[in-house]
Design a protein around this motif. Structure first.
Motif, PDB file in Angstrom:
ATOM      1  N   GLU A 296      -2.935 -20.806   5.639  1.00 25.13           N
ATOM      2  CA  GLU A 296      -3.297 -19.460   6.060  1.00 25.13           C
ATOM      3  C   GLU A 296      -2.945 -18.424   4.987  1.00 25.13           C
ATOM      4  O   GLU A 296      -3.695 -17.478   4.751  1.00 25.13           O
ATOM      5  N   ILE A 297      -1.817 -18.613   4.307  1.00 25.35           N
ATOM      6  CA  ILE A 297      -1.432 -17.688   3.241  1.00 25.35           C
ATOM      7  C   ILE A 297      -2.413 -17.782   2.080  1.00 25.35           C
ATOM      8  O   ILE A 297      -2.798 -16.759   1.486  1.00 25.35           O
ATOM      9  N   ARG A 298      -2.867 -18.976   1.749  1.00 27.60           N
ATOM     10  CA  ARG A 298      -3.829 -19.131   0.661  1.00 27.60           C
ATOM     11  C   ARG A 298      -5.166 -18.492   1.013  1.00 27.60           C
ATOM     12  O   ARG A 298      -5.811 -17.857   0.173  1.00 27.60           O
ATOM     13  N   ARG A 299      -5.602 -18.654   2.261  1.00 27.97           N
ATOM     14  CA  ARG A 299      -6.852 -18.017   2.686  1.00 27.97           C
ATOM     15  C   ARG A 299      -6.697 -16.487   2.699  1.00 27.97           C
ATOM     16  O   ARG A 299      -7.630 -15.761   2.330  1.00 27.97           O
ATOM     17  N   ALA A 300      -5.521 -16.006   3.126  1.00 29.80           N
ATOM     18  CA  ALA A 300      -5.295 -14.554   3.109  1.00 29.80           C
ATOM     19  C   ALA A 300      -5.319 -14.019   1.689  1.00 29.80           C
ATOM     20  O   ALA A 300      -5.824 -12.917   1.434  1.00 29.80           O
ATOM     21  N   ALA A 301      -4.776 -14.770   0.740  1.00 32.22           N
ATOM     22  CA  ALA A 301      -4.798 -14.329  -0.655  1.00 32.22           C
ATOM     23  C   ALA A 301      -6.227 -14.220  -1.170  1.00 32.22           C
ATOM     24  O   ALA A 301      -6.589 -13.242  -1.840  1.00 32.22           O
ATOM     25  N   HIS A 302      -7.069 -15.207  -0.859  1.00 33.60           N
ATOM     26  CA  HIS A 302      -8.453 -15.162  -1.313  1.00 33.60           C
ATOM     27  C   HIS A 302      -9.193 -13.987  -0.691  1.00 33.60           C
ATOM     28  O   HIS A 302      -9.926 -13.246  -1.374  1.00 33.60           O
TER      29      HIS A 302
END
Length: 370
Positions: A296-302
């Motif tokens: 979820e953090i990686r998707r939020a970063a993108h």
């Protein structure tokens, strides 16, 4: 002259004993035999026994030659390690699972003697490094720079502790090394991961401006150039005057605000210290939660980086933060907005657990818009 107090003299003696005790436990130089060195020492011991038992002068001569090679190896290796000064240059941005270059610079401060066959390895707290920098020859007074590829396994803070400087010069019989304390910290960003259809955790106010539509509004001001800005927006007079690449800030129509919610609150029975081989239902649920949060953090970063490139105001709201005031961050498009967002996401709890095996392949990184 007045006599020195007895307590002061005892303290000095005790500190001297403590210094030599620490030096014995942690000597400035350490030594180990190589495979060839073990064979060489075995031959030397055998020749020594034969010389003592037979009294043959020729064997004594051979023994003296072998021992002189050992002495010469110790002296030359010590000269190679002395007078070296090191600097470490960490990458400006590091992403979890992606390769980055760490530069090591060595300066030989000796006036006449060069240093040969110098190998430098980083010591990182709680991490394993398998890459090293090798310097074949560093001339007297010269500087040389080498780099190695570093793949950080997880996001968060990596703490570099020291440099291990070793040499096998001149004969390769022994490896002598010393450790140079050099403490630095590197914040590893989460690698942005392209998401599918926008999920419920992303709320958009208004319509985002596409990359092709940027740069057609009226000029509101100037700012530093950011990723995705067209070249035609560069303000060349300001760039020449300030020495930095300055772009024109153009007005955009419509509302541009994106809110991203990150569900990182752990369950009540969450225990990040459980071993990886624990197969209990609680441990499996904890690992599933950690993997879900990282994704979820990686998707939020993108999503956040894409919105900033499109000129939107980004607000990230996390359920758990580092302290009472670190649950939310708001970033406007600008030169430092991407770093602020990635720094916030990199430090979000819970702390990710280092996997047993490093990433086999580097994840996809955000590309610079042309």
């Amino acid at each position: 002259m007045a006599p020195r107090p007895r307590n002061s003299l005892l303290r000095e003696i005790a500190s001297g004993f403590y210094f030599w005790y620490r030096r014995l436990l942690n000597p400035p130089r350490r030594l180990r035999f190589t495979r060839e060195g073990k064979v060489f020492i075995g031959v030397t011991i055998g020749v020594g026994f034969a010389a003592v038992n037979t009294g043959n002068n020729l064997l004594y001569l051979v023994l003296g030659l072998l021992l002189s090679l050992v002495t010469l190896s110790g002296v030359l290796s010590e000269i190679a390690l002395r007078g070296l000064e090191f600097k470490r240059k960490l990458p400006r941005r590091a992403y979890a699972g992606a390769a980055a270059l760490v530069e090591i610079e060595v300066h030989n401060r000796k006036r006449y003697a060069p240093s040969y066959s110098i190998e430098v390895e980083d010591r990182i707290e709680g991490r394993r490094t398998d890459k090293r920098c090798y310097f074949l020859k560093v001339s007297a007074g010269a500087r040389q720079t080498a780099a190695y590829r570093r793949i950080a396994p997880v996001r968060g803070v990596e703490r570099y502790l020291a440099l291990r400087v070793a040499t096998r010069f001149p004969f390769g019989l022994f490896e002598k090394w010393r450790e140079i304390e050099m403490v630095e910290e590197q914040l590893v960003y989460p690698t942005p991961m392209r998401s599918g259809p926008r999920n419920a955790s992303v709320l958009v106010a208004g319509e985002l401006v596409s990359r092709e539509e940027r740069g057609h509004g009226e000029v509101d001001g100037v700012r530093e150039l950011v990723d995705g800005d067209p070249v035609r927006d560069i303000h060349w007079p300001k760039t020449a005057a300030t020495g930095r690449v300055i772009a024109r800030e153009r007005r955009r129509d419509g509302a541009h605000a994106v809110r991203i919610d990150v569900a990182n609150r752990p369950p009540p029975d969450f225990d990040p210290t459980r071993p990886s081989d624990d197969r209990s239902p609680v441990a499996v649920a904890a690992r599933d939660f950690s993997a879900r949060v990282e994704e979820e953090i990686r998707r939020a970063a993108h999503t956040a980086l894409q919105a900033l490139r499109d000129g939107a105001l980004v607000q990230i709201v996390a359920q758990e933060g580092l302290d009472a005031g670190a649950h939310t961050i708001t970033a406007r498009p600008g030169a430092t907005a991407s770093d602020r967002v990635l720094t916030f996401l990199a430090r979000l709890p819970p702390e990710p657990k280092v996997p047993e095996d490093p990433f086999a392949t580097a994840p996809e990184l955000p590309r610079r818009a042309s």
